[in-house]
Design a protein around this motif. Structure first.
Motif, PDB file in Angstrom:
ATOM      1  N   CYS A  89       0.831  -1.197   0.000  1.00 21.91           N
ATOM      2  CA  CYS A  89       0.000   0.000   0.000  1.00 21.91           C
ATOM      3  C   CYS A  89       0.872   1.256   0.000  1.00 21.91           C
ATOM      4  O   CYS A  89       1.977   1.252   0.548  1.00 21.91           O
ATOM      5  CB  CYS A  89      -0.913   0.030   1.227  1.00 21.91           C
ATOM      6  SG  CYS A  89      -2.071  -1.368   1.340  1.00 21.91           S
ATOM      7  N   ASN A  96      -5.901   9.764   0.911  1.00 20.99           N
ATOM      8  CA  ASN A  96      -6.200   8.639   0.021  1.00 20.99           C
ATOM      9  C   ASN A  96      -5.016   7.669  -0.035  1.00 20.99           C
ATOM     10  O   ASN A  96      -3.857   8.090  -0.046  1.00 20.99           O
ATOM     11  CB  ASN A  96      -6.513   9.134  -1.390  1.00 20.99           C
ATOM     12  CG  ASN A  96      -7.807   9.920  -1.437  1.00 20.99           C
ATOM     13  OD1 ASN A  96      -8.879   9.353  -1.545  1.00 20.99           O
ATOM     14  ND2 ASN A  96      -7.695  11.248  -1.355  1.00 20.99           N
ATOM     15  N   THR A 135      -6.907  -1.621  -4.526  1.00 20.94           N
ATOM     16  CA  THR A 135      -7.914  -1.150  -3.569  1.00 20.94           C
ATOM     17  C   THR A 135      -7.658   0.321  -3.278  1.00 20.94           C
ATOM     18  O   THR A 135      -6.558   0.704  -2.863  1.00 20.94           O
ATOM     19  CB  THR A 135      -7.851  -1.950  -2.257  1.00 20.94           C
ATOM     20  OG1 THR A 135      -8.070  -3.333  -2.536  1.00 20.94           O
ATOM     21  CG2 THR A 135      -8.926  -1.473  -1.288  1.00 20.94           C
ATOM     22  N   SER A 137      -8.651   3.561  -1.024  1.00 18.33           N
ATOM     23  CA  SER A 137      -9.249   3.846   0.281  1.00 18.33           C
ATOM     24  C   SER A 137      -9.182   5.339   0.573  1.00 18.33           C
ATOM     25  O   SER A 137      -8.139   5.976   0.375  1.00 18.33           O
ATOM     26  CB  SER A 137      -8.529   3.073   1.395  1.00 18.33           C
ATOM     27  OG  SER A 137      -8.602   1.681   1.168  1.00 18.33           O
ATOM     28  N   ALA A 142     -14.450   7.550   5.708  1.00 18.71           N
ATOM     29  CA  ALA A 142     -13.954   6.238   5.307  1.00 18.71           C
ATOM     30  C   ALA A 142     -14.762   5.669   4.140  1.00 18.71           C
ATOM     31  O   ALA A 142     -15.996   5.648   4.171  1.00 18.71           O
ATOM     32  CB  ALA A 142     -13.999   5.280   6.490  1.00 18.71           C
ATOM     33  N   SER A 144     -13.982   2.830   0.466  1.00 18.70           N
ATOM     34  CA  SER A 144     -13.008   2.078  -0.314  1.00 18.70           C
ATOM     35  C   SER A 144     -13.682   1.383  -1.487  1.00 18.70           C
ATOM     36  O   SER A 144     -14.901   1.143  -1.471  1.00 18.70           O
ATOM     37  CB  SER A 144     -12.290   1.035   0.544  1.00 18.70           C
ATOM     38  OG  SER A 144     -13.203   0.052   1.004  1.00 18.70           O
ATOM     39  N   SER A 146     -12.548  -1.634  -4.834  1.00 21.62           N
ATOM     40  CA  SER A 146     -11.516  -2.523  -5.362  1.00 21.62           C
ATOM     41  C   SER A 146     -11.741  -2.772  -6.843  1.00 21.62           C
ATOM     42  O   SER A 146     -12.874  -2.762  -7.333  1.00 21.62           O
ATOM     43  CB  SER A 146     -11.514  -3.860  -4.614  1.00 21.62           C
ATOM     44  OG  SER A 146     -11.168  -3.687  -3.265  1.00 21.62           O
TER      45      SER A 146
END
Length: 204
Positions: A89, A96, A135, A137, A142, A144, A146
């Motif tokens: 990640c 973001n 993904t 996010s 919050a 997200s 994919s």
């Protein structure tokens, strides 16, 4: 990046592999081959001007055919498939984040080299198609999402293959792969990988 760790691992294998062979190693021979391979997988993710890497575990197999000349020059073709446990990640902005999970990887290409001390010292390169899951996010608020996609790319590497018996061999290999991510995950996201691999194969 953990590339130095991969190079150190490959260097250790260079020293260790000859000990796996017989005192008088059989001569290298060409022909059809099939092999299993495992190793370390260092994925480098670049996003928003930032770069981060993650080391995982790679596993798979390769089939190929090598033609050996009387002068010791060898040229061949191969195709392979592998999986990996690697996921990384990276923060795109302060709010973001994007994560990429490596999936199956398909390769096809050519290799060429020469016989050195009964083994094959070679370079290789060709086409790569990798499967990855991205993904996206958002931290606040919050959220997200994919998306999975196939990434075209290219790979290049080098290795050493040493016969263990008349029909079996052991090998070490370093491989660099560059993926084109612009169509699937955004033009500002880059994905490369460095692999240090060992393989064990059978020649027919």
């Amino acid at each position: 990046m953990n590339t130095k760790f991969i190079f150190a691992s490959v260097a250790a294998l260079v020293i260790a592999t000859p000990a796996m062979a017989q005192d008088e190693a059989p001569e290298f021979k060409g022909g059809a081959r099939v092999e299993a391979r495992i190793g370390v997988d260092d994925v480098v993710l670049k996003a928003g001007g930032e770069s981060a890497s993650k080391v995982g575990f790679a596993f798979g197999g390769e089939v190929g055919y090598d033609y050996a000349t009387n002068s010791g020059f060898v040229i061949g073709a191969y195709a392979g498939i592998e999986g990996a446990t690697t996921k990384k990640c990276a923060r795109v902005t302060t709010n973001n984040e994007v994560c990429l999970k490596a999936g199956r990887n398909i390769t096809a290409g050519v290799r060429a080299g020469g016989v050195v001390r009964s083994g094959l010292l070679y370079v290789k390169g060709g086409y790569t198609n990798g499967r990855a899951t991205g993904t996206y996010s958002r931290i606040t608020p919050a959220a997200s999402s994919s998306e999975s996609g196939n990434l075209d790319g290219w790979h290049a590497g080098a290795g050493y293959e040493l016969p263990v018996s008349a029909n079996t061999y052991a090998k070490i290999e370093y491989l660099y792969t560059h993926y084109s991510t612009g169509n699937d995950f955004g033009a500002d996201i880059g994905l490369q990988r460095h692999q240090g691999l060992i393989g064990f194969g059978y020649r027919f």
